[in-house]
Design a protein around this motif. Structure first.
Motif, PDB file in Angstrom:
ATOM      1  N   ALA A 242       0.838  -1.204   0.000  1.00 36.25           N
ATOM      2  CA  ALA A 242       0.000   0.000   0.000  1.00 36.25           C
ATOM      3  C   ALA A 242       0.868   1.249   0.000  1.00 36.25           C
ATOM      4  CB  ALA A 242      -0.913  -0.009   1.228  1.00 36.25           C
ATOM      5  N   ARG A 243       1.950   1.217   0.758  1.00 40.41           N
ATOM      6  CA  ARG A 243       2.857   2.367   0.794  1.00 40.41           C
ATOM      7  C   ARG A 243       3.463   2.625  -0.584  1.00 40.41           C
ATOM      8  NH1 ARG A 243       8.065   3.005   4.913  1.00 40.41           N
ATOM      9  NH2 ARG A 243       8.675   5.123   4.251  1.00 40.41           N
ATOM     10  N   ILE A 244       3.874   1.568  -1.261  1.00 42.61           N
ATOM     11  CA  ILE A 244       4.466   1.720  -2.588  1.00 42.61           C
ATOM     12  C   ILE A 244       3.430   2.243  -3.580  1.00 42.61           C
ATOM     13  CG2 ILE A 244       5.404   0.423  -4.544  1.00 42.61           C
ATOM     14  CD1 ILE A 244       6.792  -1.372  -2.424  1.00 42.61           C
ATOM     15  N   GLN A 245       2.215   1.721  -3.508  1.00 43.71           N
ATOM     16  CA  GLN A 245       1.177   2.179  -4.431  1.00 43.71           C
ATOM     17  C   GLN A 245       0.875   3.662  -4.237  1.00 43.71           C
ATOM     18  OE1 GLN A 245      -2.059  -0.495  -5.186  1.00 43.71           O
ATOM     19  NE2 GLN A 245      -3.572   1.137  -5.278  1.00 43.71           N
ATOM     20  N   LEU A 246       0.765   4.095  -2.994  1.00 43.29           N
ATOM     21  CA  LEU A 246       0.498   5.502  -2.727  1.00 43.29           C
ATOM     22  C   LEU A 246       1.655   6.384  -3.199  1.00 43.29           C
ATOM     23  CD1 LEU A 246      -1.000   5.029   0.827  1.00 43.29           C
ATOM     24  CD2 LEU A 246      -2.271   5.826  -1.175  1.00 43.29           C
ATOM     25  N   ALA A 247       2.885   5.924  -2.958  1.00 40.56           N
ATOM     26  CA  ALA A 247       4.049   6.702  -3.387  1.00 40.56           C
ATOM     27  C   ALA A 247       4.133   6.772  -4.904  1.00 40.56           C
ATOM     28  CB  ALA A 247       5.325   6.090  -2.811  1.00 40.56           C
ATOM     29  N   ALA A 248       3.888   5.640  -5.581  1.00 40.91           N
ATOM     30  CA  ALA A 248       3.950   5.616  -7.038  1.00 40.91           C
ATOM     31  C   ALA A 248       2.861   6.492  -7.647  1.00 40.91           C
ATOM     32  CB  ALA A 248       3.813   4.181  -7.541  1.00 40.91           C
ATOM     33  N   SER A 249       1.679   6.467  -7.053  1.00 39.21           N
ATOM     34  CA  SER A 249       0.578   7.285  -7.565  1.00 39.21           C
ATOM     35  C   SER A 249       0.860   8.771  -7.374  1.00 39.21           C
ATOM     36  CB  SER A 249      -0.729   6.898  -6.867  1.00 39.21           C
ATOM     37  OG  SER A 249      -1.063   5.545  -7.134  1.00 39.21           O
ATOM     38  N   ALA A 250       1.512   9.109  -6.281  1.00 39.12           N
ATOM     39  CA  ALA A 250       1.846  10.507  -6.025  1.00 39.12           C
ATOM     40  C   ALA A 250       2.950  10.993  -6.965  1.00 39.12           C
ATOM     41  CB  ALA A 250       2.273  10.688  -4.567  1.00 39.12           C
TER      42      ALA A 250
ATOM     43  N   GLY B 284       3.626   9.803 -10.117  1.00 41.39           N
ATOM     44  CA  GLY B 284       3.308   9.790 -11.541  1.00 41.39           C
ATOM     45  C   GLY B 284       2.220   8.793 -11.852  1.00 41.39           C
ATOM     46  N   ALA B 285       2.281   8.200 -13.018  1.00 40.58           N
ATOM     47  CA  ALA B 285       1.289   7.223 -13.461  1.00 40.58           C
ATOM     48  C   ALA B 285       1.869   5.821 -13.314  1.00 40.58           C
ATOM     49  CB  ALA B 285       0.889   7.481 -14.908  1.00 40.58           C
ATOM     50  N   PRO B 286       1.428   5.043 -12.308  1.00 37.17           N
ATOM     51  CA  PRO B 286       1.983   3.699 -12.104  1.00 37.17           C
ATOM     52  C   PRO B 286       1.724   2.793 -13.307  1.00 37.17           C
ATOM     53  CG  PRO B 286       0.724   4.416 -10.192  1.00 37.17           C
ATOM     54  CD  PRO B 286       0.441   5.401 -11.283  1.00 37.17           C
ATOM     55  N   LEU B 287       2.617   1.831 -13.498  1.00 38.94           N
ATOM     56  CA  LEU B 287       2.511   0.887 -14.601  1.00 38.94           C
ATOM     57  C   LEU B 287       2.237  -0.507 -14.034  1.00 38.94           C
ATOM     58  CD1 LEU B 287       5.598   2.089 -16.679  1.00 38.94           C
ATOM     59  CD2 LEU B 287       3.177   2.690 -17.032  1.00 38.94           C
ATOM     60  N   PRO B 288       0.981  -0.937 -13.989  1.00 35.52           N
ATOM     61  CA  PRO B 288       0.661  -2.257 -13.433  1.00 35.52           C
ATOM     62  C   PRO B 288       1.264  -3.396 -14.250  1.00 35.52           C
ATOM     63  CG  PRO B 288      -1.300  -0.879 -13.607  1.00 35.52           C
ATOM     64  CD  PRO B 288      -0.220  -0.198 -14.387  1.00 35.52           C
ATOM     65  N   ILE B 289       1.559  -4.477 -13.595  1.00 35.47           N
ATOM     66  CA  ILE B 289       1.991  -5.703 -14.253  1.00 35.47           C
ATOM     67  C   ILE B 289       0.784  -6.314 -14.963  1.00 35.47           C
ATOM     68  CG2 ILE B 289       2.879  -8.037 -13.817  1.00 35.47           C
ATOM     69  CD1 ILE B 289       4.375  -6.797 -11.394  1.00 35.47           C
ATOM     70  N   GLY B 290       0.997  -6.880 -16.125  1.00 37.52           N
ATOM     71  CA  GLY B 290      -0.091  -7.450 -16.910  1.00 37.52           C
ATOM     72  C   GLY B 290      -0.774  -8.619 -16.221  1.00 37.52           C
ATOM     73  N   HIS B 291      -2.005  -8.873 -16.633  1.00 37.32           N
ATOM     74  CA  HIS B 291      -2.846  -9.891 -15.994  1.00 37.32           C
ATOM     75  C   HIS B 291      -2.168 -11.259 -15.946  1.00 37.32           C
ATOM     76  CE1 HIS B 291      -6.395 -12.285 -15.010  1.00 37.32           C
ATOM     77  NE2 HIS B 291      -6.194 -12.992 -16.108  1.00 37.32           N
TER      78      HIS B 291
END
Length: 268
Positions: free
Chosen positions: A217-225, A227-234
């Motif tokens: 969750a910490r990484i997701q919040l930091a990445a979103s703040a 720029g635009a995060p790049l999710p790993i494909g399905h």
């Protein structure tokens, strides 16, 4: 330490001469009493670790472990006792209604209600862990699921739930049941405007998922703040979850933290 010549290419050591740093393997209980003692020790130690990590918020938070002999009884941390001070002797045994069967203290009834429903619905679950850690609460506050942004986050890919409605302090059986229903067969839940909850087939696994979820969750919040995060494909996220998303992997991942908590390793 002997320095090897740069040109040397020594033969690999035989596998039977190697061992894991800690521990030698997942413990196999010799008796119900030994397994009960093991679960209580791990539960108390996990609470102290969560305190060290800063996951405690006043009297909020609860970790439970199913009793190995009586599957409808559970061990839990006492209400109001700081996580950092909990020992196995402080733990309280309760039934599915939260009534104390052994111990000297009350438990947090509001926190226990969803635990009871989860334990009832999921016989495979030994432990349920819930905390009000900062980044998990921040993710819960914006109502977002965890995205597969990192290898570690993939362990939760399509294996966590988002409880999308905050209804206050959950003491009502219906509301607690709704949390258990939303969790379903998954390993974790993000409770809207509340916090995070994880389950496992051992105290170690539930604890690791809670810690890992908070870090993700910490990484997701930091990445979103940033720029635009790049999710790993399905497909890759699913494949990674199959490798890293089991309770056995969670148990293994927890052992370095347990070793640090419990002191030096025994002599070989």
């Amino acid at each position: 330490m002997t320095e090897l010549p740069l040109s040397a290419d020594p033969a690999p050591l035989p596998v039977d001469r190697l061992r894991f740093a800690w521990p030698p393997g997942r413990p196999v209980p010799g008796s119900v009493a030994e397994e009960r003692a093991h679960r209580r020790t791990r539960l108390a130690g996990t609470l102290r670790l969560l305190a060290r990590l800063g996951y405690e918020e006043g009297v909020s938070g609860l970790v439970t472990a199913r009793d190995p002999e009586f599957p409808d009884r559970f061990w839990a941390n006492p209400f109001g006792l700081p996580f950092a001070l909990v020992t196995p002797d402080d733990l309280v045994q309760v039934n599915g209604r939260g009534e104390v069967l052994a111990g000297r203290h009350h438990i947090n009834q509001a926190a226990f209600a969803p635990h009871a429903e989860i334990h009832r619905a999921r016989p495979d679950v030994v432990s349920v862990a819930h905390a009000h850690a900062v980044h998990g609460r921040a993710l819960a506050a914006i109502g977002e699921p965890l995205l597969p942004l990192t290898q570690e986050a993939c362990a939760f890919y399509e294996d966590h739930a988002l409880v999308e409605r905050y209804t206050g302090v959950a003491v009502d059986e219906g509301e607690a049941r709704a949390v258990a229903t939303a969790l379903g067969p998954h390993k974790a839940a993000i409770l809207r405007n509340h916090g995070t909850l994880t389950v496992g087939d051992s105290v170690d696994a539930a604890a690791w998922w809670l810690i890992s979820l908070e870090r993700c969750a910490r990484i997701q919040l930091a990445a979103s703040a940033a720029g635009a995060p790049l999710p790993i494909g399905h497909r890759d996220a699913l494949a990674t979850r199959e490798r890293l998303g089991t309770d056995l992997v969670a148990w293994i991942s927890y052992q370095p933290l347990w070793r640090e908590l419990s002191g030096p390793a025994p002599a070989p």
